[in-house]
Structure formats: C-alpha cells, structure tokens
Design an enzyme around this catalytic site. Structure first.
Site: not given
Length: 246
Positions: A28, A30
C-alpha cells in the site's frame, strides 16, 4: 511536519523474530510507505469546502479508500476520475512539506530493487497523487503500480490486490504473496485476494488493525527487514510484532 502518532499503550510488540519467504510483495502507499495525514487533512478541508461537505465527515471514512468512492457517497456530481486526478494531483504540490516517510520503508524498497525482487505498489490513490508523492520524497517508482484508475471497485474489494498478483506473474494460488497495509479496508482486501498480510499500526488503533485480520501486526516497517531469497523469492525477518493471543 510530523508523523501521525498512534497510542499503542498496553500493546505487547515483543514477538520473537521470524523469517518468512514470499514470491513477491505488494505495498500500500499512504500509511505504509509514506504518512501524508497532515497533508490529506488540509487537502480534504479545501475540497470539503468546495463541495459543501464537512471535512470531518470525509475524514471519518476516507483513509485507505479511493477518493472517487468517497465522492460517490458524499458528492456524486463530483465523482469522476477526471476530477479525482485533478484534485489529487494538487495534493503533493500544495502540501508536499507535510508528508514524511514511514520508518523502514525506503530501506526495504531499496533492498528489493537492488536485488531485483518482485514488488509493486497497490494504492487507492490516483496516478497523479502517487507519482507526485514519490517525486516529492525522492522515493523509487515501482515497475508495477496499481492505482485508483486500475480497477472498477476499490478496497476492501480484492480486485486491486488480485491485479497486483497478476502484474507480478503470481496469480497462481500456490504463490505466496505478502501485502503490507495500514488500513483495515486494505488489510481485508489483501486477505480476500489470498495474500498474507502485515498490518501496520500507523493510522489506526491496534484494535482496528487486529479486527481486519492480518497475519502479523507491527508498528511500522522498521520491524520488517530483507534477509535473502533464493530463486527469485523474498525472505523477510519480521521482528517486534504484536504478540497475538490465540
């Protein structure tokens, strides 16, 4: 500028080191590679004022989800990918000084690159947003990037991580793929895609991360170290993970 601090008082991050081998890694963005919480809060305040929705309402459900999915619920007239790309493209430009790296992220990514190991970024952000943040923080661009534009349904739907597996040539159910995530929606997406998941406690409480069902829980990527991998595989050492009680 500063990193979001999550209270982990009472959580026992003392599990002994373990080594685990995977065929590829899916990150991922953020909350996993960078922390742009301060920037995102300012960004959504501006957007909320523009579309007539309280920023607080947006922030309650926005983390880990695509902006277009949030807009479909709160401001359908603005829910186009063109608008999302425009507004997210402004975020790194306007608030670049408000983002920081997640500890351990740069080192881990560089190890994978130096040893030509398979990895990709799988994010709810748009291409302009992701590229902007990587450029602002001088972080490496992946060979494979699955962004908001790549799938019809965002996290917690597993489509993005299934596509990530495909891009790495690891769609086979026997392939061991690791997802590194901080948001419960993303953790659930990774598990639904048949991956092992490390949950980071960088944006949500220990309880929220645990409830999503990851295989390991760590404070950040300083607990994840590249060891070595034979025949194209990736072996990691996971240390100081949360002690999970069965």
């Amino acid at each position: 500028m500063g990193r979001t601090v999550i209270d982990t008082t009472g959580a026992d991050f003392s599990a002994p080191p373990v080594q685990v081998t995977f065929d590829g890694l899916l990150f991922d963005m953020d909350g996993t590679i960078i922390d742009s919480t301060a920037a995102v809060e300012k960004h959504w305040e501006a957007i909320g004022n523009e579309i007539g929705v309280s920023p607080e309402v947006i922030l309650q459900t926005s983390h880990g989800r695509r902006s277009i999915d949030i807009l479909k619920e709160l401001a359908p007239e603005k829910a186009t990918m063109e608008y999302v790309q425009y507004m997210e493209g402004l975020l790194p430009k306007n608030y670049g000084h408000d983002a920081v790296e997640i500890p351990g992220a740069r080192t881990l990514l560089q190890e994978l690159i130096d040893r030509k190991k398979p990895w990709a970024i799988v994010t709810s952000g748009s291409m302009p947003l992701v590229s902007g943040w990587l450029d602002v923080l001088s972080l490496p661009h992946p060979s494979h990037l699955i962004s908001a534009e790549s799938v019809a349904n965002g996290k917690p739907d597993p489509a993005c991580y299934l596509l990530g597996r495909e891009r790495l040539g690891l769609s086979n159910s026997n392939a061991e793929v690791l997802v590194l995530e901080d948001a419960p929606a993303g953790i659930r997406a990774g598990k639904a895609a048949g991956c092992k998941v490390i949950g980071l406690v960088t944006s949500h409480t220990v309880e929220q991360v645990m409830e999503a069902g990851p295989d390991w829980v760590v404070r950040d990527l300083s607990s994840v170290r590249y060891v070595e991998g034979e025949d194209g595989k990736v072996t990691l050492e996971i240390k100081d993970a949360l002690v999970l009680l069965n």
